[in-house]
Design a protein around this motif. Structure first.
Motif, short mmCIF file in Angstrom:
data_model
loop_
_atom_site.label_atom_id
_atom_site.label_comp_id
_atom_site.label_asym_id
_atom_site.label_seq_id
_atom_site.Cartn_x
_atom_site.Cartn_y
_atom_site.Cartn_z
N ALA A 62 0.81 -1.23 0.00
CA ALA A 62 0.00 0.00 0.00
C ALA A 62 0.84 1.27 0.00
CB ALA A 62 -0.92 -0.01 1.21
N GLY A 63 0.29 2.31 -0.62
CA GLY A 63 0.94 3.62 -0.65
C GLY A 63 1.24 4.15 0.74
N PHE A 83 4.92 -8.95 -1.56
CA PHE A 83 3.94 -9.30 -2.59
C PHE A 83 4.38 -8.93 -3.99
CE2 PHE A 83 1.60 -8.64 1.32
CZ PHE A 83 0.91 -9.84 1.40
N ASN A 84 4.08 -9.82 -4.91
CA ASN A 84 4.19 -9.53 -6.35
C ASN A 84 5.50 -8.81 -6.67
OD1 ASN A 84 1.73 -10.82 -7.02
ND2 ASN A 84 0.62 -9.08 -6.17
N ASN A 105 0.90 -13.44 -7.65
CA ASN A 105 -0.24 -13.95 -8.41
C ASN A 105 0.25 -14.35 -9.81
OD1 ASN A 105 -0.61 -11.78 -10.32
ND2 ASN A 105 -1.56 -10.56 -8.69
N GLN A 107 -0.09 -13.36 -12.69
CA GLN A 107 0.34 -12.35 -13.67
C GLN A 107 1.87 -12.23 -13.69
OE1 GLN A 107 -1.62 -8.60 -12.83
NE2 GLN A 107 -3.65 -9.48 -12.98
N ILE A 108 2.49 -12.41 -12.54
CA ILE A 108 3.94 -12.17 -12.45
C ILE A 108 4.75 -13.13 -13.32
CG2 ILE A 108 5.93 -12.05 -10.85
CD1 ILE A 108 3.99 -9.71 -10.43
N TYR A 114 6.95 -8.21 -16.23
CA TYR A 114 7.52 -8.39 -14.89
C TYR A 114 8.90 -9.02 -14.90
CZ TYR A 114 2.92 -7.04 -13.37
OH TYR A 114 1.76 -6.34 -13.18
N SER A 195 -7.47 -11.46 -1.77
CA SER A 195 -6.26 -10.84 -2.31
C SER A 195 -5.02 -11.62 -1.88
CB SER A 195 -6.14 -9.40 -1.81
OG SER A 195 -5.76 -9.38 -0.44
N SER A 196 -3.93 -11.38 -2.58
CA SER A 196 -2.64 -11.96 -2.17
C SER A 196 -2.34 -11.60 -0.72
CB SER A 196 -1.50 -11.45 -3.05
OG SER A 196 -1.69 -11.86 -4.38
N GLY A 197 -2.81 -10.42 -0.29
CA GLY A 197 -2.60 -9.98 1.08
C GLY A 197 -3.19 -10.96 2.08
N GLU A 215 0.34 -2.18 7.26
CA GLU A 215 -0.45 -1.39 6.31
C GLU A 215 -1.38 -2.23 5.42
OE1 GLU A 215 -1.27 1.57 6.34
OE2 GLU A 215 0.32 2.73 7.28
N LEU A 225 -2.96 6.70 -2.84
CA LEU A 225 -1.81 6.19 -3.58
C LEU A 225 -1.88 4.67 -3.53
CD1 LEU A 225 0.92 6.90 -5.00
CD2 LEU A 225 2.00 6.70 -2.74
N LYS A 249 -10.35 -7.52 5.26
CA LYS A 249 -9.69 -6.64 6.21
C LYS A 249 -10.47 -6.54 7.52
CE LYS A 249 -7.04 -4.16 2.79
NZ LYS A 249 -6.36 -2.90 2.44
O1 NCC Z 1 -1.50 -4.57 -5.68
P1 NCC Z 1 -1.04 -5.88 -5.14
O2 NCC Z 1 -2.28 -6.90 -5.18
O3 NCC Z 1 0.19 -6.48 -5.69
O4 NCC Z 1 -0.81 -5.67 -3.57
C1 NCC Z 1 -0.42 -6.74 -2.72
C2 NCC Z 1 -1.31 -6.78 -1.51
O5 NCC Z 1 -1.13 -5.60 -0.72
C3 NCC Z 1 -2.38 -5.17 -0.16
N1 NCC Z 1 -2.65 -3.78 -0.58
C4 NCC Z 1 -2.10 -3.25 -1.70
C5 NCC Z 1 -2.34 -1.94 -2.05
C6 NCC Z 1 -3.16 -1.16 -1.22
N2 NCC Z 1 -3.38 0.14 -1.48
N3 NCC Z 1 -3.71 -1.70 -0.11
C7 NCC Z 1 -3.46 -2.99 0.22
O6 NCC Z 1 -3.97 -3.46 1.26
C8 NCC Z 1 -3.46 -6.14 -0.66
O7 NCC Z 1 -3.72 -7.10 0.34
C9 NCC Z 1 -2.79 -6.80 -1.86
O8 NCC Z 1 -3.23 -8.13 -2.02
C10 NCC Z 1 -2.89 -9.13 -5.55
O9 NCC Z 1 -3.58 -9.27 -4.52
O10 NCC Z 1 -2.23 -10.04 -6.07
C11 NCC Z 1 -2.85 -7.72 -6.18
O11 NCC Z 1 -2.07 -7.78 -7.39
C12 NCC Z 1 -2.23 -6.68 -8.33
C13 NCC Z 1 -1.32 -6.96 -9.54
O12 NCC Z 1 -1.75 -8.12 -10.22
C14 NCC Z 1 0.12 -7.21 -9.04
O13 NCC Z 1 0.57 -6.10 -8.29
C15 NCC Z 1 1.06 -7.39 -10.20
O14 NCC Z 1 1.22 -6.21 -10.90
C16 NCC Z 1 -3.68 -6.53 -8.73
N4 NCC Z 1 -3.82 -5.43 -9.67
C17 NCC Z 1 -4.25 -5.58 -10.92
O15 NCC Z 1 -4.55 -6.67 -11.38
C18 NCC Z 1 -4.35 -4.33 -11.75
C19 NCC Z 1 -4.49 -6.22 -7.47
O16 NCC Z 1 -5.87 -6.10 -7.80
C20 NCC Z 1 -4.31 -7.30 -6.43
#
Ligand code: NCC
Length: 279
Positions: A62-63, A83-84, A105, A107-108, A114, A195-197, A215, A225, A249
């Motif tokens: 998170a931002g 994460f990711n 996830n 996508q990576i 990536y 979520s991955s979280g 966070e 952010l 959450k």
């Molecule tokens: O953004 P992401 O998540 O990689 O973030 C990892 C975990 O951090 C927590 N988080 C993140 C940002 C935020 N502002 N608040 C948060 O609490 C969440 O728990 C989040 O799971 C994912 O869960 O895998 C995710 O992945 C992205 C994206 O695929 C990857 O970053 C790779 O680029 C997804 N975004 C998109 O598909 C556009 C996102 O929805 C979920």
């Protein structure tokens, strides 16, 4: 009361959300020789056979991590989950520089942008990947039509880096988590995976005696952010669109054992590892 609510959720998660990875014993993976492809040591033994990491950190992307100065505290834990594609270089003061496990996830490994095979982000650590299979968990259908193809890059990387611990979570684990979230929520939540979280938090509750999450539940630094490492603003990153983020959450907050002060200033939630309590 609150203590009973906490205990109820913790016990339900411990009993129903069993950490499971693809071990190559089920079709179609068994017929494809995946029992010889996956790491010899099970994921549960990453912390050493018969022992757990004492204290662990889960660092959300998170931002609100920005300007947190949490880096030292995060690195003081025995294991750190990230994460990711979230980087540490350039952000050490706020997010630390130690990485033990990265949960990614699909996508990576699947998307060329990536640089999964070349980026140092994915080297010298343990990797845990997942892909949102359909709720029914038809492994044949999933193998043919994953959301993003993680199977081809998985095979490739196991061949190139046979000693790197690299696991794929079993989709039934993902959906067991979803069931517990829905079962403890008044509203009907969207039938999309957590979520991955949330998945990462539950993974660490299986590997650690104590889990400190940063966070995931926003602190007073809460911001639109999206990520600490990108200039992109969207409140849905924190509150959710595709993932049932808000409900995950709220559930995690109900299990929190840390103080409200820790939550406000560090965005920190503390959770007990599954090995530390009986149900
Ligand atoms: O953004 P992401 O998540 O990689 O973030 C990892 C975990 O951090 C927590 N988080 C993140 C940002 C935020 N502002 N608040 C948060 O609490 C969440 O728990 C989040 O799971 C994912 O869960 O895998 C995710 O992945 C992205 C994206 O695929 C990857 O970053 C790779 O680029 C997804 N975004 C998109 O598909 C556009 C996102 O929805 C979920």
């Amino acid at each position: 009361g609150r203590a009973q609510d906490k205990r109820g959720i913790l016990c339900e998660l411990k009993q129903r959300a069993r950490l499971t990875t693809l071990d190559g014993t089920e079709e179609p993976f068994s017929g494809l020789g995946w029992d010889r492809l996956v790491p010899l040591r099970p994921l549960e033994e990453l912390s050493g056979e018969g022992s757990k990491f004492r204290s662990c950190a889960v660092v959300s992307s998170a931002g609100a991590m920005l300007h947190s100065s949490l880096g030292k505290e995060i690195d003081s834990h025995d294991a750190v989950l990230r994460f990711n594609s979230a980087p540490t270089v350039g952000y050490e003061d706020d997010v630390g520089n130690k990485t033990t496990i990265r949960i990614i996830n699909s996508q990576i490994p699947a998307l060329p942008r990536y640089g999964f095979n070349t980026s140092s982000l994915y080297q010298g650590i343990s990797l845990v990947a997942w892909d949102p299979a359909p709720y029914s968990v038809d492994l044949f259908r999933w193998y043919r039509y994953p959301d993003y193809d993680l199977f081809t890059p998985y095979k490739e990387r196991r061949r190139l880096h046979p000693t790197q611990p690299f696991y794929i979570l079993h989709p039934k684990f993902i959906w067991q988590l979803w069931d517990v979230i829905q079962g403890n929520t008044q509203e009907n939540i969207q039938p999309n995976p957590p979520s991955s979280g949330f998945i990462g938090i539950l993974l660490m509750m299986s590997l650690c005696e104590e889990v400190h999450v940063y966070e995931y539940i926003p602190s007073l630094r809460q911001t639109d952010l999206c990520h600490y490492h990108e200039r992109y603003y969207d409140a849905a990153c924190t509150l959710g669109a595709y993932h049932p983020l808000l409900y995950e959450k709220l559930l995690v907050q109900r299990m929190n054992t840390a103080s409200l002060q820790d939550l406000k200033t560090r965005g920190k939630v503390t959770l007990p590892g599954f090995s530390t309590f009986d149900c």
